[in-house]
Each structure stands twice: as structure tokens, then as C-alpha cells.
Write an enzyme that holds these catalytic residues in place. Sequence first.
Site, mmCIF file in Angstrom:
data_model
loop_
_atom_site.group_PDB
_atom_site.id
_atom_site.type_symbol
_atom_site.label_atom_id
_atom_site.label_comp_id
_atom_site.label_asym_id
_atom_site.label_seq_id
_atom_site.Cartn_x
_atom_site.Cartn_y
_atom_site.Cartn_z
ATOM 1 N N GLY A 156 0.681 -1.334 0.231
ATOM 2 C CA GLY A 156 0.059 0.021 0.449
ATOM 3 C C GLY A 156 0.790 1.206 -0.120
ATOM 4 O O GLY A 156 2.540 1.044 -0.261
ATOM 5 N N ILE A 158 2.415 3.191 2.911
ATOM 6 C CA ILE A 158 3.679 2.994 3.363
ATOM 7 C C ILE A 158 4.089 2.016 2.911
ATOM 8 O O ILE A 158 5.598 2.037 2.473
ATOM 9 C CB ILE A 158 3.104 2.822 4.741
ATOM 10 C CG1 ILE A 158 2.302 3.347 5.314
ATOM 11 C CG2 ILE A 158 4.230 1.792 5.861
ATOM 12 C CD1 ILE A 158 1.721 2.904 6.946
ATOM 13 N N THR A 237 5.981 -2.850 11.648
ATOM 14 C CA THR A 237 5.556 -1.830 11.734
ATOM 15 C C THR A 237 4.360 -1.707 11.458
ATOM 16 O O THR A 237 3.468 -0.539 11.422
ATOM 17 C CB THR A 237 5.696 -0.658 10.908
ATOM 18 O OG1 THR A 237 5.981 -0.707 9.807
ATOM 19 C CG2 THR A 237 6.878 0.045 11.114
ATOM 20 N N ARG A 239 0.581 -3.963 11.932
ATOM 21 C CA ARG A 239 -0.090 -4.333 13.105
ATOM 22 C C ARG A 239 0.248 -5.781 13.829
ATOM 23 O O ARG A 239 0.338 -6.775 13.192
ATOM 24 C CB ARG A 239 -2.368 -4.860 12.319
ATOM 25 C CG ARG A 239 -2.628 -3.160 11.789
ATOM 26 C CD ARG A 239 -2.944 -2.781 12.933
ATOM 27 N NE ARG A 239 -3.778 -1.410 13.088
ATOM 28 C CZ ARG A 239 -3.500 -0.210 12.942
ATOM 29 N NH1 ARG A 239 -1.706 -0.249 13.022
ATOM 30 N NH2 ARG A 239 -3.364 0.706 13.257
ATOM 31 N N GLU A 268 -0.863 -5.502 21.933
ATOM 32 C CA GLU A 268 -0.362 -4.557 22.586
ATOM 33 C C GLU A 268 -1.159 -3.994 23.152
ATOM 34 O O GLU A 268 -2.399 -3.732 23.229
ATOM 35 C CB GLU A 268 -0.403 -3.467 21.255
ATOM 36 C CG GLU A 268 0.259 -2.107 21.503
ATOM 37 C CD GLU A 268 1.240 -1.143 20.216
ATOM 38 O OE1 GLU A 268 0.363 -0.349 19.807
ATOM 39 O OE2 GLU A 268 1.149 -2.429 18.729
ATOM 40 N N HIS A 287 5.211 1.738 19.677
ATOM 41 C CA HIS A 287 4.559 1.898 18.544
ATOM 42 C C HIS A 287 4.738 3.320 18.074
ATOM 43 O O HIS A 287 3.366 4.548 18.439
ATOM 44 C CB HIS A 287 3.037 1.691 19.132
ATOM 45 C CG HIS A 287 2.013 1.477 17.790
ATOM 46 N ND1 HIS A 287 0.833 0.666 17.730
ATOM 47 C CD2 HIS A 287 1.665 2.300 16.216
ATOM 48 C CE1 HIS A 287 -0.442 0.929 16.507
ATOM 49 N NE2 HIS A 287 0.734 1.566 15.907
#
Length: 331
Positions: A156, A158, A237, A239, A268, A287
Amino acid sequence: MTRVFVSQEIVEDALEEFEGSGITVDLRRDHRPLPAEELRATAADYDGLICLLTDRIDAEFLAACPRLRVVANVAVGFDNIDVAAATRAGVAVTNTPRVLTDATADLAFTLLLATARRVPEGDAFLRAGKYTHWRVKQEQMGVDVFGATLGLFGLGQIGRAVARRARGFDMTVLYHDVHRLPAEDERELGVTYVEFEELLARSDFVSVHSPLTDTTRHRFDAAAFAAMKPTAMLINTARGPVVDEAALAAALRDGVIAGAGLDVFEREPEVDAQLVQLRERVVLLPHLGSATGTTRREMCRMAARNVRDALSGKRPESLVNPEVAPREGTG
């Protein structure tokens, strides 16, 4: 009166987006997420909600908030929101894409470099007073990044930004995604599509950039790690639940793969205790992907604009469920 609730502290100048709109905004000035029951009770009388990834917006929440017309997530991901339930309830869901692309791509490459060159270990070694002289066989011997093969799981915005950064390191860039790019786009980015198994087998570094879905959950499991090079390193980085943390910890401990750099985690903020205990070639961050002042500010402002527009009968700039048409408030 049209009212908006902000569930946790955000960059407050984002609320300037509501000036002149006639919308009343109540900001909760606390960084700790509310328990689910308390969040439902508090948000019940509001028309709009600005929330964070730590807020669970599910069918039960939506049923308890019948006035709600829009939920704006201050994140590009929205796996904390039951979008299908929101759509059935006529609630618009928005996110904050694009504005965090470069910051997150920067951090992915930071993790890649820090893990490859064992930066945290070197820093701790020096601060502990153990650095007495330079030696050929340095304690923190790393691996080369320049000229290595980078595998991107997910391409995508990123993932593409990371691919562009990899050019400066003369890396061979492979990718796997459910949607293959047109050949022209592949040439422009300098990337090659491969099947998942080939991505694992050929990559020196595998960087995760996929959303969390039913098909990507635990995509990186024991079998995936066994298919990677023993010298390979995993960067995540995206999920946390895309990676089976227990399997990753075992793979690192047993030398199945060489290292990992993680900014997100399966449960998390809890992190698998086995991962925390691993000190060599394992870099763990809380995060920080979008954590620059400029990026977080624009994320908050985009969320505010999304809510303002939805409650004013306009289409938000980043609407996740376009089936829900904005409707004018009653004031």
C-alpha cells in the site's frame, strides 16, 4: 445541539477544525483509554466520536449510542472498529490515511537499520562502560543492508514509500500483495512481484505493511519463519496480530531467523515475555510509527475534519464505509 466526544487526549489545536461549525466538542484530557462499559455510557448522548486504536467500537457499543452518526479513528488502520456493524447502524467510519505514510516508512527503515546493525545493543554496551577499545571482532557485529534483498508483505502507500527508500541502499525489492501493481508501476518503483513463499525464501529482510484481516492474522507463523533464511530479519510496523509472537520468539531463540524489529504487538501494549527477554538482534518500540509532532497533529486534524464534514452533511475525505451517506444534523 450537535455534540462530539473525543475519547482520549489528542493534539488540541485539531479542535480548531470545528470553529464556526456550530458543533460542540467535549475533549477528555486523559491519555488512558476508558473501560468499554464507561466508554459506552459516556458516548451514548453524542452524535460524533473521535477515538483511538485502543478504543473498541463494536456492535454493543453502537447499540448503546443510538445518536451516533460518525466515528473517526485517529489511525490509518481500523481493526478496532466493527465496520460492518457500523454500516448496518448507519454510522460513518473514517480513518487518517496518507498523512502518516512517510513517518511510518521512515520508522520501518529505522527499525531495519537498527536491527541489522545492532544499534540498541551498541548503545547499551557503551553506556555500561564496556567499550574499552576498537577491535576487528566487535561484540555487536551486524549485517549489510546495502545491496541486500528486501521483501515487502503488502504494498500500500507505506509499503511503496519503504520501497522508494530502499533505492538509496541499492536493494533488490520483492513484494507480495493481494493486488498486483500494473507493470508500469512496478518498473517505476523498482519492485518485483513474487508469491508469498518466494518472498520468504529470498528476502534478507521482510517488512510487514499489510492491514490486519482474517487472512493476514498470524500470516507469519512457525511455518513462515521456517521458510525464511536463517540470516533473515523480520520488521513489523503494520499490525501486531499479523505476526504470531510466540512463534516469532521461538524462531529467534532457536536461530530459525536472525533478528526482528517490531513497533507493534499482538496484544498491545502487552508484549510476549519471551520477546522482551531476547536482547540480541531484537529491537522493540512502543508503536512509534507515526510519532512525529507534525504527523500526529495532522492525523488529529484530519479526524476532526472527518467528523465535522460528516455531521454537516458532507462526505468526509477518508470514508471507510462509503455505503453510509452523510446526513445533515438536526442541530
